[in-house]
Design a protein around this motif. Structure first.
Motif, PDB file in Angstrom:
ATOM      1  N   ASN A   1       0.856  -1.176   0.000  1.00 29.28           N
ATOM      2  CA  ASN A   1       0.000   0.000   0.000  1.00 29.28           C
ATOM      3  C   ASN A   1       0.902   1.239   0.000  1.00 29.28           C
ATOM      4  O   ASN A   1       1.160   1.820   1.045  1.00 29.28           O
ATOM      5  CB  ASN A   1      -0.900  -0.027   1.243  1.00 29.28           C
ATOM      6  CG  ASN A   1      -1.847   1.159   1.258  1.00 29.28           C
ATOM      7  OD1 ASN A   1      -1.787   2.025   0.387  1.00 29.28           O
ATOM      8  ND2 ASN A   1      -2.722   1.206   2.242  1.00 29.28           N
TER       9      ASN A   1
ATOM     10  N   LYS B   1      -0.032   4.518   1.891  1.00 31.56           N
ATOM     11  CA  LYS B   1      -0.068   4.629   3.348  1.00 31.56           C
ATOM     12  C   LYS B   1       1.137   5.434   3.829  1.00 31.56           C
ATOM     13  O   LYS B   1       2.273   5.143   3.484  1.00 31.56           O
ATOM     14  CB  LYS B   1      -0.042   3.239   3.970  1.00 31.56           C
ATOM     15  CG  LYS B   1      -0.451   3.256   5.420  1.00 31.56           C
ATOM     16  CD  LYS B   1      -0.986   1.907   5.852  1.00 31.56           C
ATOM     17  CE  LYS B   1      -1.635   2.030   7.216  1.00 31.56           C
ATOM     18  NZ  LYS B   1      -2.218   0.778   7.647  1.00 31.56           N
TER      19      LYS B   1
ATOM     20  N   THR C   1       2.647   7.640   7.395  1.00 28.77           N
ATOM     21  CA  THR C   1       2.444   8.001   8.800  1.00 28.77           C
ATOM     22  C   THR C   1       2.414   9.523   8.920  1.00 28.77           C
ATOM     23  O   THR C   1       2.920  10.228   8.036  1.00 28.77           O
ATOM     24  CB  THR C   1       3.593   7.467   9.682  1.00 28.77           C
ATOM     25  OG1 THR C   1       4.803   8.096   9.241  1.00 28.77           O
ATOM     26  CG2 THR C   1       3.726   5.954   9.570  1.00 28.77           C
TER      27      THR C   1
ATOM     28  N   TYR D   1       4.492  12.238   6.792  1.00 29.08           N
ATOM     29  CA  TYR D   1       3.761  13.297   6.085  1.00 29.08           C
ATOM     30  C   TYR D   1       4.355  14.666   6.433  1.00 29.08           C
ATOM     31  O   TYR D   1       4.548  15.524   5.573  1.00 29.08           O
ATOM     32  CB  TYR D   1       2.287  13.239   6.450  1.00 29.08           C
ATOM     33  CG  TYR D   1       1.460  14.373   5.865  1.00 29.08           C
ATOM     34  CD1 TYR D   1       1.241  14.452   4.490  1.00 29.08           C
ATOM     35  CD2 TYR D   1       0.917  15.370   6.683  1.00 29.08           C
ATOM     36  CE1 TYR D   1       0.498  15.496   3.938  1.00 29.08           C
ATOM     37  CE2 TYR D   1       0.176  16.416   6.151  1.00 29.08           C
ATOM     38  CZ  TYR D   1      -0.029  16.473   4.777  1.00 29.08           C
ATOM     39  OH  TYR D   1      -0.747  17.494   4.224  1.00 29.08           O
TER      40      TYR D   1
ATOM     41  N   TYR E   1      -4.019  14.024   0.744  1.00 30.69           N
ATOM     42  CA  TYR E   1      -3.401  13.840   2.062  1.00 30.69           C
ATOM     43  C   TYR E   1      -3.830  14.924   3.044  1.00 30.69           C
ATOM     44  O   TYR E   1      -3.956  14.675   4.231  1.00 30.69           O
ATOM     45  CB  TYR E   1      -1.867  13.787   1.924  1.00 30.69           C
ATOM     46  CG  TYR E   1      -1.411  12.435   1.425  1.00 30.69           C
ATOM     47  CD1 TYR E   1      -1.359  11.347   2.280  1.00 30.69           C
ATOM     48  CD2 TYR E   1      -1.101  12.235   0.081  1.00 30.69           C
ATOM     49  CE1 TYR E   1      -0.983  10.089   1.828  1.00 30.69           C
ATOM     50  CE2 TYR E   1      -0.724  10.978  -0.383  1.00 30.69           C
ATOM     51  CZ  TYR E   1      -0.676   9.912   0.493  1.00 30.69           C
ATOM     52  OH  TYR E   1      -0.313   8.665   0.044  1.00 30.69           O
TER      53      TYR E   1
ATOM     54  N   TYR F   1      -7.004  13.908   4.508  1.00 31.55           N
ATOM     55  CA  TYR F   1      -6.883  12.830   5.490  1.00 31.55           C
ATOM     56  C   TYR F   1      -6.325  13.351   6.814  1.00 31.55           C
ATOM     57  O   TYR F   1      -6.858  13.071   7.881  1.00 31.55           O
ATOM     58  CB  TYR F   1      -5.971  11.715   4.939  1.00 31.55           C
ATOM     59  CG  TYR F   1      -5.787  10.574   5.916  1.00 31.55           C
ATOM     60  CD1 TYR F   1      -6.797   9.632   6.104  1.00 31.55           C
ATOM     61  CD2 TYR F   1      -4.609  10.450   6.653  1.00 31.55           C
ATOM     62  CE1 TYR F   1      -6.630   8.584   7.012  1.00 31.55           C
ATOM     63  CE2 TYR F   1      -4.435   9.411   7.559  1.00 31.55           C
ATOM     64  CZ  TYR F   1      -5.451   8.478   7.733  1.00 31.55           C
ATOM     65  OH  TYR F   1      -5.301   7.455   8.639  1.00 31.55           O
TER      66      TYR F   1
ATOM     67  N   GLU G   1      -9.420   6.416   4.924  1.00 26.95           N
ATOM     68  CA  GLU G   1      -8.241   5.550   5.016  1.00 26.95           C
ATOM     69  C   GLU G   1      -7.375   5.795   3.778  1.00 26.95           C
ATOM     70  O   GLU G   1      -7.884   6.190   2.733  1.00 26.95           O
ATOM     71  CB  GLU G   1      -8.626   4.071   5.098  1.00 26.95           C
ATOM     72  CG  GLU G   1      -9.469   3.620   3.926  1.00 26.95           C
ATOM     73  CD  GLU G   1      -9.485   2.107   3.741  1.00 26.95           C
ATOM     74  OE1 GLU G   1      -9.139   1.406   4.692  1.00 26.95           O
ATOM     75  OE2 GLU G   1      -9.841   1.676   2.644  1.00 26.95           O
ATOM     76  N   LEU G   2      -6.085   5.571   3.945  1.00 24.88           N
ATOM     77  CA  LEU G   2      -5.157   5.810   2.835  1.00 24.88           C
ATOM     78  C   LEU G   2      -4.929   4.517   2.059  1.00 24.88           C
ATOM     79  O   LEU G   2      -4.495   3.509   2.617  1.00 24.88           O
ATOM     80  CB  LEU G   2      -3.816   6.335   3.366  1.00 24.88           C
ATOM     81  CG  LEU G   2      -3.858   7.706   4.049  1.00 24.88           C
ATOM     82  CD1 LEU G   2      -2.526   8.032   4.702  1.00 24.88           C
ATOM     83  CD2 LEU G   2      -4.235   8.807   3.062  1.00 24.88           C
ATOM     84  N   SER G   3      -5.261   4.562   0.777  1.00 23.50           N
ATOM     85  CA  SER G   3      -5.020   3.406  -0.104  1.00 23.50           C
ATOM     86  C   SER G   3      -5.202   3.902  -1.532  1.00 23.50           C
ATOM     87  O   SER G   3      -5.684   5.020  -1.759  1.00 23.50           O
ATOM     88  CB  SER G   3      -6.019   2.280   0.180  1.00 23.50           C
ATOM     89  OG  SER G   3      -7.333   2.710  -0.159  1.00 23.50           O
TER      90      SER G   3
ATOM     91  N   ASN H   1      -3.316  -1.987  -2.695  1.00 19.23           N
ATOM     92  CA  ASN H   1      -4.271  -1.712  -1.618  1.00 19.23           C
ATOM     93  C   ASN H   1      -4.066  -2.540  -0.358  1.00 19.23           C
ATOM     94  O   ASN H   1      -4.742  -2.316   0.632  1.00 19.23           O
ATOM     95  CB  ASN H   1      -5.702  -1.919  -2.118  1.00 19.23           C
ATOM     96  CG  ASN H   1      -6.129  -0.819  -3.066  1.00 19.23           C
ATOM     97  OD1 ASN H   1      -6.276   0.330  -2.663  1.00 19.23           O
ATOM     98  ND2 ASN H   1      -6.293  -1.151  -4.338  1.00 19.23           N
TER      99      ASN H   1
ATOM    100  N   ASP I   1      -1.965  -3.709   2.858  1.00 16.77           N
ATOM    101  CA  ASP I   1      -0.849  -3.245   3.690  1.00 16.77           C
ATOM    102  C   ASP I   1       0.267  -4.274   3.700  1.00 16.77           C
ATOM    103  O   ASP I   1       0.022  -5.475   3.845  1.00 16.77           O
ATOM    104  CB  ASP I   1      -1.325  -2.988   5.129  1.00 16.77           C
ATOM    105  CG  ASP I   1      -2.138  -1.711   5.213  1.00 16.77           C
ATOM    106  OD1 ASP I   1      -2.260  -1.043   4.178  1.00 16.77           O
ATOM    107  OD2 ASP I   1      -2.651  -1.395   6.299  1.00 16.77           O
TER     108      ASP I   1
END
Length: 944
Positions: free
Chosen positions: A477, A480, A482, A486, A527, A530, A660-662, A708, A710
């Motif tokens: 993924n 994704k 952290t 970021y 981002y 999110y 969610e990040l994907s 997608n 993890d």
């Protein structure tokens, strides 16, 4: 010891003492000498003629500095030694196997001594002359300074070392360890000690000086069609059956004036008798006199003597070898060397003035004499915390710092490398060797391979071997991130994701500027949505947006639209104003309230303009103000529209949530957001094409898992990971994407983990060798440097290097380490490659000596490799223990045999140990041959 021998050797030296800070050895006639141990500065087979010339200049400087009344003696001792390396108890099994394999291997060691001797006055008594004694010490110190200035490694011997050196010379025993003298006998042919004989070979017969007419500090050896610069006497390392060779070189510097007068007198005598031989002699003398007048050269007396120790029955072979090699140099050695004992004793260290001037010395120019000085040293290990062991050209292990930046001598700024070697050149075997040594020195290694080249070593080190298949795809993924990443590293992550999206969307095509801007904006906002969910525009954002939209509206306005808008305002001014509700007035937006107020004022002014009681001036003034208010009403109506638009945009953004990040959530976000941006910016983008191409990675798509799922977080703790992606190498869509996301995994691992990390991409790098990827690869290579990392690509096709701009721009230009294996098949078209790789003529010569030497005898499977770190380049051998070979092998038959042993013995170490032990029991057949037998029986040898 026989009495006669004792007498012979006891009269050699007067004394050895430490005085005025120097250890001084006095000969029997009272000549003082100081002895330096030094390293010849030219490495064997460096192929660089300039290095020989440079050392020649240094020696010339030493001779000039010493001047009249001094002798320079140089002794190069080429002695057979047995290899030994101390291995720690806790060393890895393969490392122990490696050094056990080389233990006791015979090699020729080169040790060099430089002796400075001051001539004593020829009289019955040696008189102490304080002036001469001081001059001696001054000259010794000056030579010390010259060697230090020219970075020639050297040191003065201690009293104990001088003593041992002289005794070892006497016994002619230079092999490490204890030594003794036994049964020393002298004859005209040779000297005999124990079961060996020592024979002297003077280079020059004084009666007929047969030397080449033109001499250089080096000679040319033809190798693989190239003229390689090498030492005139480089063959001394290969004298057959010799356990020790000592090459004694002496130049005495006599009084120059006296000799010059002698020569000038000789010239006159020759000119007075005009026959052909006298003409030649006269021409020679005049040439010497001219050289002395013009160049900084001196007249010197010289002696060159090769002393060889060998078994008695091998003397003829040795003599024949030396004569042949010397003939090749244009030297006819003396055949009348009957004074063997005298030649031996005269060659002792510090005995430079013992030679008989009538038949041992010949007169020549110092520059010519110094050409015959031996100038080479053998390869030595580097001082480095990170050791990678190779062999030198004679098969002796030497360690180097493969990165070029961790050793005592810094050769590079970065450790990134590329390795090129055609099929069968030993490329994978070499990389296995490097990886083994990196792993054993706490390096985290991630490899991307196509072809199972590292399966064996991965199993041995219990690494993680991830093999791609349709049933079990490599899935990650990459979206994704952290919060920490970021905040600290978003710019880099954004560029990676842009590269990934364009790789899927555009393939190898470059995105245009609009596409780049759009994808960049969607990633940034995705981002942001999110990590900082949108609630409302700030006052500043609203103001900026208002100005931007106002500009957009004005850009779109044309004359017809402007006229229509002004007519609407005119109509509104003339319309009767409705009654206002005071409560409603409080709820109006500022722009709407202002509009109503302006309309009221316009109506009042209009009434004033039409009022008969108003003066002409009042009417005109009222009409001017109405016109001004009309313009403000026009701007005001735009602002009302813009405010409504901003409110709508705010609502749109508020609705766009990222839970969610994907890839899935990015795809949904982008498909909703891109039309909004294109509408706002009035630009076109083919959203349907974008959606259709990326859809295969979205929910329900064939490749949904790829982007997608993890990644198993425990992978970050693994020291060794091999991604084997051979099964998808022909999938144009998937292959580059998987390579790219593996690279991203490595970058994450690299940032998180401390210590050295290496990413090695075998042929798989071609998947990302597209112009769109060049920037990302450049970024990867540069980032790796910052985090104590190594990035390397390995390829077999030289055309890949020539044809791919990404290789040149992103990989070659950002790699300080170049590794090349056998390039013979490309020899005829090497000019272009050499220019792309930035190879010097010397380096090209080195490359074409790969595998070209006659150095395979007594060695197992090995291939040579050229390694260049910064400007430092050399050829090394990749020779490994049989245990290492079994761990590395890429040959399917051998791998299958190993698996049978693994199944039986349970651990890789035990399987390798038993497999090799059984091969030896079977008479040491070739690896492949033995593996075939094991596979035929389908079981280990003990069960046959």
């Amino acid at each position: 010891m026989a009495h006669s021998k004792k007498r012979v050797f006891d009269g050699l030296y007067a004394q050895l003492e430490e005085t005025d800070g120097h250890v001084v050895l006095f000969s029997a006639k009272g000549e003082p000498s100081v002895i330096f141990e030094m390293t010849n500065p030219v490495q064997q087979l460096c192929t660089d003629a300039e290095q020989y010339q440079h050392f020649q200049d240094v020696l010339s400087g030493v001779v000039q500095t010493l001047g009249e009344g001094y002798a320079l003696q140089k002794q190069d001792i080429l002695c057979k030694q047995a290899y030994h390396h101390d291995v720690p108890e806790d060393a890895e099994f393969l490392t122990k196997s490696y050094f056990r394999y080389f233990e006791g291997r015979e090699f020729t060691e080169i040790r060099t001594y430089l002796v400075i001797t001051q001539e004593a006055q020829r009289s019955q008594f040696v008189q102490y002359d304080p002036k001469k004694w001081l001059d001696f010490h001054v000259k010794v110190n000056k030579v010390d300074d010259i060697l230090r200035e020219k970075h020639i490694s050297h040191r003065r011997l201690t009293k104990e070392e001088v003593n041992e050196y002289c005794h070892r010379f006497m016994a002619f025993r230079f092999r490490n360890g204890p030594f003794s003298m036994t049964n020393f006998k002298a004859s005209d042919e040779y000297l005999k000690t124990g079961n060996r004989v020592i024979r002297s070979y003077p280079l020059v017969d004084i009666d007929e000086i047969n030397l080449p007419t033109l001499v250089k500090p080096y000679t040319q050896m033809n190798l693989n069609g190239y003229g390689i610069a090498t030492d005139l006497l480089s063959f001394l390392t290969q004298v057959p059956h010799a356990d020790c060779v000592v090459y004694n070189q002496v130049v005495q510097i006599p009084g120059q004036r006296k000799l010059l007068r002698k020569l000038q007198g000789k010239a006159k005598r020759h000119s007075s008798m005009p026959d052909p031989s006298n003409k030649i002699a006269l021409a020679d003398i005049e040439e010497v006199l001219n050289r002395l007048a013009v160049d900084s050269t001196l007249l010197v007396y010289s002696n060159f003597n090769i002393l060889v120790s060998c078994p008695p029955d091998k003397v003829t072979t040795v003599t024949s070898f030396l004569e042949t090699k010397l003939y090749e140099c244009g030297i006819m050695p003396s055949r009348t060397a009957y004074n063997q004992l005298e030649l031996f004793t005269d060659s002792f260290p510090g005995n430079a003035y013992a030679f008989n001037p009538d038949y041992d010395l010949f007169l020549t120019l110092s520059d010519a004499a110094l050409c015959f000085f031996f100038k080479e040293h053998m390869k030595t290990s580097e001082d480095t915390p990170l050791t990678t062991f190779y062999t030198d050209r004679q098969g002796l292990p030497v360690c180097i710092d493969i990165t070029g930046k961790e050793g005592k001598v810094k050769m590079t700024d970065n450790a990134n490398f590329f390795c090129i070697g055609p099929s069968g050149s030993g490329k994978s075997f070499h990389m296995n060797s490097v990886v083994r040594q990196l792993l054993e020195q706490q390096t985290d290694v991630v490899m991307v391979d196509t072809g199972d080249s590292y399966e064996g070593i991965c199993n041995y080190y219990k690494g993680t071997y991830i093999s791609y298949s349709k049933e079990k795809p490599i899935s990650m993924n990459p979206f994704k991130v952290t919060k920490e990443e970021y905040e600290q590293n978003f710019g880099e992550k954004k560029n990676f994701l842009k590269s990934l999206i364009f790789l899927i969307f555009k393939g190898n095509e470059f995105p245009d500027k609009i596409e780049d801007m759009l994808i960049n904006q969607t990633i940034v906002e995705y981002y942001e949505a999110y990590f900082h969910p949108f609630t409302r525009f700030s006052d500043k954002e609203r103001e900026d947006l208002r100005l931007k939209l106002l500009m957009d509206f004005k850009m779109e306005e044309d004359a017809a639209k402007l006229e229509q808008s002004m007519e609407d305002i005119e109509r509104q001014i003339h319309e009767p104003q409705p009654e206002e509700n005071p409560e409603e007035r409080g709820l109006l937006l500022p722009a709407e309230a202002r509009r109503r107020k302006l309309l009221r004022q316009c109506r009042s002014l209009l009434a004033l303009a039409h009022d008969g009681a108003s003066s002409k001036g009042e009417k005109e003034h009222a009409l001017i103000i109405i016109e001004k208010y009309k313009k403000e009403l026009f701007d005001n109506s735009l602002l009302i529209k813009i405010d409504k638009r901003i409110t709508r945009l705010e609502e749109q953004r508020r609705r766009m949530k990222v839970k969610e990040l994907s890839f899935n959530s990015y795809y949904e976000f982008a498909l909703e957001r891109i039309p909004q941006i294109t509408a706002l910016e009035k630009i076109s983008f083919n959203i349907r094409e974008f959606a259709a191409i990326l859809k295969q990675f979205y929910r329900g798509g064939e490749l949904e898992d790829t982007l997608n799922s993890d990644l198993d977080v425990s992978l970050f703790d693994e020291r060794f990971i091999v991604f084997e992606i051979d099964k998808i190498k022909d999938d144009a869509v998937l292959f580059p994407i998987v390579v790219l996301i593996i690279m991203d995994v490595f970058l994450q691992k690299m940032r998180i983990k401390k210590g050295r990390k290496a990413l090695i991409i075998e042929e798989a790098w071609k998947a990302i060798a597209s112009p769109t990827m060049a920037e990302y690869v450049k970024y990867l290579y540069k980032t790796v440097r910052k985090f104590h990392g190594i990035a390397g690509v390995v390829t077999q096709e030289l055309n890949d290097v020539i044809d791919s701009p990404i290789v040149k721009e992103a990989i070659i230009n950002n790699s300080d380490v170049k590794i090349l294996l056998d390039q013979t098949k490309f020899k005829d078209r090497y000019d272009r490659i050499a220019s792309i790789l930035g190879l010097t003529p010397i380096q090209r010569q080195q490359i074409f000596t790969i595998n070209a030497l006659n150095n395979h005898e007594g060695r197992s499977y090995f291939k040579e490799v050229w390694i260049c770190r910064g400007q430092h380049s050399d050829v090394f051998g990749v020779e490994e223990a049989p245990e290492c070979y079994w761990a590395y092998t890429t040959e399917r038959t051998e791998k299958e045999a190993l698996k049978l042993y693994l199944a039986h013995y349970g651990t890789m170490q035990e399987a390798i140990t038993q497999l090799e032990a059984d091969r030896r029991k079977a008479g040491s057949p070739k690896y492949l041959e033995f593996a075939r037998k094991v596979n035929e029986h389908k079981k280990v040898m003990s069960l046959w």
